[in-house]
Design an enzyme around this catalytic site. Structure first.
Site, PDB file in Angstrom:
ATOM      1  N   SER B 185      37.374 -18.370 -55.687  1.00 18.68           N
ATOM      2  CA  SER B 185      38.410 -19.323 -56.083  1.00 18.68           C
ATOM      3  C   SER B 185      39.288 -19.817 -54.941  1.00 18.68           C
ATOM      4  O   SER B 185      39.975 -20.816 -55.079  1.00 18.68           O
ATOM      5  CB  SER B 185      39.293 -18.712 -57.167  1.00 18.68           C
ATOM      6  OG  SER B 185      39.977 -17.594 -56.654  1.00 18.68           O
ATOM      7  N   HIS B 213      34.496 -20.341 -61.885  1.00 16.70           N
ATOM      8  CA  HIS B 213      34.652 -21.634 -61.204  1.00 16.70           C
ATOM      9  C   HIS B 213      33.344 -22.401 -61.083  1.00 16.70           C
ATOM     10  O   HIS B 213      33.312 -23.490 -60.536  1.00 16.70           O
ATOM     11  CB  HIS B 213      35.270 -21.421 -59.816  1.00 16.70           C
ATOM     12  CG  HIS B 213      36.694 -20.962 -59.878  1.00 16.70           C
ATOM     13  ND1 HIS B 213      37.763 -21.829 -59.904  1.00 16.70           N
ATOM     14  CD2 HIS B 213      37.219 -19.712 -59.959  1.00 16.70           C
ATOM     15  CE1 HIS B 213      38.883 -21.136 -59.983  1.00 16.70           C
ATOM     16  NE2 HIS B 213      38.579 -19.842 -60.019  1.00 16.70           N
ATOM     17  N   LYS B 244      38.805 -23.658 -67.258  1.00 15.76           N
ATOM     18  CA  LYS B 244      38.607 -24.558 -66.123  1.00 15.76           C
ATOM     19  C   LYS B 244      37.790 -25.766 -66.583  1.00 15.76           C
ATOM     20  O   LYS B 244      38.347 -26.704 -67.129  1.00 15.76           O
ATOM     21  CB  LYS B 244      37.994 -23.774 -64.963  1.00 15.76           C
ATOM     22  CG  LYS B 244      39.024 -22.737 -64.486  1.00 15.76           C
ATOM     23  CD  LYS B 244      38.550 -21.773 -63.486  1.00 15.76           C
ATOM     24  CE  LYS B 244      39.716 -20.940 -62.976  1.00 15.76           C
ATOM     25  NZ  LYS B 244      40.283 -20.020 -63.964  1.00 15.76           N
TER      26      LYS B 244
END
Lengths: 136, 408
Positions: B185, B213, B244
């Protein structure tokens, strides 16, 4: 009455001296073993090499730790066995863990994170490294 | 010693962070206008630090699904999954995620943090060995504090470092559990997953991969790094988040392990917290449909990544090692990073600032995250602004500026 004998091992280009003190009967077996060692040099070389690596001297371990801690030294104060790593040096917890990882690879041991958490001084870290090296 | 004395060092660092007059950790979004714009400090800002990779927070179909769910089932479940908090929709969501990965089982958590925390600390128990990447997310580190297993770190993205640690365990009893992340990240770099899997297979270790991610971003179907590297079948557990790419909140874990469901009555972060509200479950189910139906979002995301990454690299910025939806910009020290962040805010651009001890190897970063719906103009504007600030702060070695300065 006890007698002493000094045995010398040669392995690769290193030489090891062991002073053995024991009862004559026991010494006989020590010498027999020593003789076998000489005869079976090939097999023993590896065994002795392992013994060399695992039996790290205190001075060697401390020197290696100090080498890794030197960048975090504050002022003129020398790093000694009593140095409290997280307090006396400008090193944060993450950098301590990274330093431990380097030491792990140097000595070919693994120091679990929960063990690292209990280590405060350079001496304690050296104790742990020596203990883990001996256990290998 | 007072309760807060132990934080003296941190307080000092935090004071540094706030010297520019703004506190990067207390930024208030006064009004979010779209996935790429918000009002902050009374001004419209370009958002390039929100992990909103597909821009689905404002997808009309996801919003409608959430609104419908609230009308039908209310605002919250007011209970945990093992009590009154399991609705038909939670189970349906779990089935849909399992199908998405082609795995047999799925468990949904209230946050991604809780998924890692509970799962990792429960899977690796007393007598087991847990091996984690040095740059692991906080949720993985916190799981390490909770587990009864022995925990050892290996060097970031270094399969040989993992192998050395597995080898040292020799024939000691206990399960080996290895935790990896698809995309890290902070710097946006991805794991050499195939090489890691080979090492894990050699030593019979279980593998947990966190695709927080990388969900949506990587793989032909957006399943993440496990798909793009062709190792889905070799990953024993795949963890991810809804907060996300899927634009909501929540976490999940999929697996083919036959006794997986026992985790529903052993993982405490699943058992002892309220389940996701119906609106979230509904928007996530819809978002997953959008991810499947619109692969062009992924293409657009990577095209935007290339624009930002290559644009900044061409200006001389030092970036993370590879293209990724997270673009980390290295800055020489904490104060420069904070000054740079503040200057960008003044110029109308919001990014994240990341400074030690939250970053690997003590680096100071501006952490940018790219969105599929950023326009090329927005990103080119950002590159221009960053270049200007970089020159002013002396971060970019710029000859033109020196010539102009010398001619004065």
């Amino acid at each position: 009455m006890k007698h002493g004998v000094t045995i010398c091992h040669f392995t690769r280009n290193r030489c090891f001296w062991h002073k053995v003190t024991a009862h004559p009967r026991a010494l006989e077996s020590v010498l027999r073993t020593a003789h076998q060692m000489i005869v079976e040099t090939d097999g023993m070389t590896d065994t002795l090499e392992r013994a060399r690596v695992s039996g790290q001297s205190r001075g060697e371990v401390i020197r290696e730790i100090c080498r890794h801690l030197a960048p975090f030294q504050t002022g003129e104060r020398p790093i000694t066995g009593g140095t409290v790593i997280a307090k006396d040096l400008t090193i944060d917890s993450l950098a301590i863990m990274d330093m431990v990882m380097e030491l792990e690879d140097h000595f070919d041991i693994s120091i679990p994170m929960n063990v690292v958490a209990e280590i405060h001084t350079v001496d304690q870290l050296a104790d742990t490294i020596q203990k883990l090296c001996a256990r290998r | 010693m007072g309760l807060f004395d132990r934080y003296a060092g941190l307080l000092e660092a935090y004071r540094d962070v706030r010297t520019t007059g703004y506190d990067p950790f207390q930024i208030r979004m006064e009004r979010v206008l779209s996935p790429t714009e918000a009002i902050i400090n009374g001004r419209k800002m370009l958002l390039v630090g929100t992990n909103n990779y597909f821009g689905l927070t404002f997808d009309p179909s996801c919003m409608e699904a959430a609104i419908e769910a609230i009308r039908a089932e209310g605002t919250g479940t007011t209970g945990s999954r093992i009590a009154n908090g399991s609705y038909t929709e939670h189970v349906a969501l779990e089935q849909e995620i399992a199908e998405f990965y082609g795995k047999k089982h799925c468990m949904v958590f209230t946050t991604g943090y809780q998924a890692n925390l509970g799962l990792i600390s429960t899977l690796a128990g007393e007598g087991d060995q847990l091996l984690i990447d040095a740059d692991s997310h906080a949720s993985i580190y916190d799981a390490c504090k909770m587990t009864q297993a022995e925990v050892v770190r290996f060097k970031h993205n270094d399969p040989s470092s993992l192998e050395a640690r597995l080898r040292r365990l020799g024939d000691r009893p206990g399960n080996r559990v290895v935790v990896l992340e698809g995309i890290y990240s902070m710097l946006g770099d991805s794991a050499p997953l195939r090489e890691f899997i080979d090492v894990c297979k050699k030593y019979g270790a279980y593998v947990i991969v966190d695709e927080a991610h990388s969900l949506g971003a990587l793989g032909d179907n957006g399943r993440g790094l496990c798909e793009s590297t062709g190792v889905i079948d070799d990953c024993h557990f795949i963890v991810g988040t809804f907060s996300k790419t899927l634009g909501a909140i929540g976490g999940y874990c999929v697996s083919d392990e036959p006794d997986f469901d026992i985790l529903r009555v052993t993982v405490r972060s699943y058992m002892f917290t309220a389940s996701l509200p119906p609106s979230i479950v509904a928007s996530v189910r819809q978002a997953l449909k959008v991810v499947k139906a619109k692969p062009e979002l992924r293409t657009q995301l990577w095209s935007n990544v290339a624009t930002l990454y290559e644009g900044l690299a061409a200006k001389g910025f030092k970036l993370g090692p590879e293209h990724g939806p997270v673009v980390g910009v290295h800055l020489p020290d904490r104060m420069t990073a904070i000054g740079f962040w503040r200057a960008m805010l003044d110029a109308g651009i919001y990014v994240n600032v990341a400074v030690p001890p939250a970053t690997p190897n003590g680096v100071s970063l501006l952490r940018c995250s790219v969105c599929a719906v950023h326009t090329k103009e927005q990103l080119e504007h950002m590159i221009e602004v960053m270049t200007g600030i970089g020159r002013q702060l002396g971060v970019l070695d710029d000859r033109t500026l020196r010539v102009v300065g010398g001619a004065r």
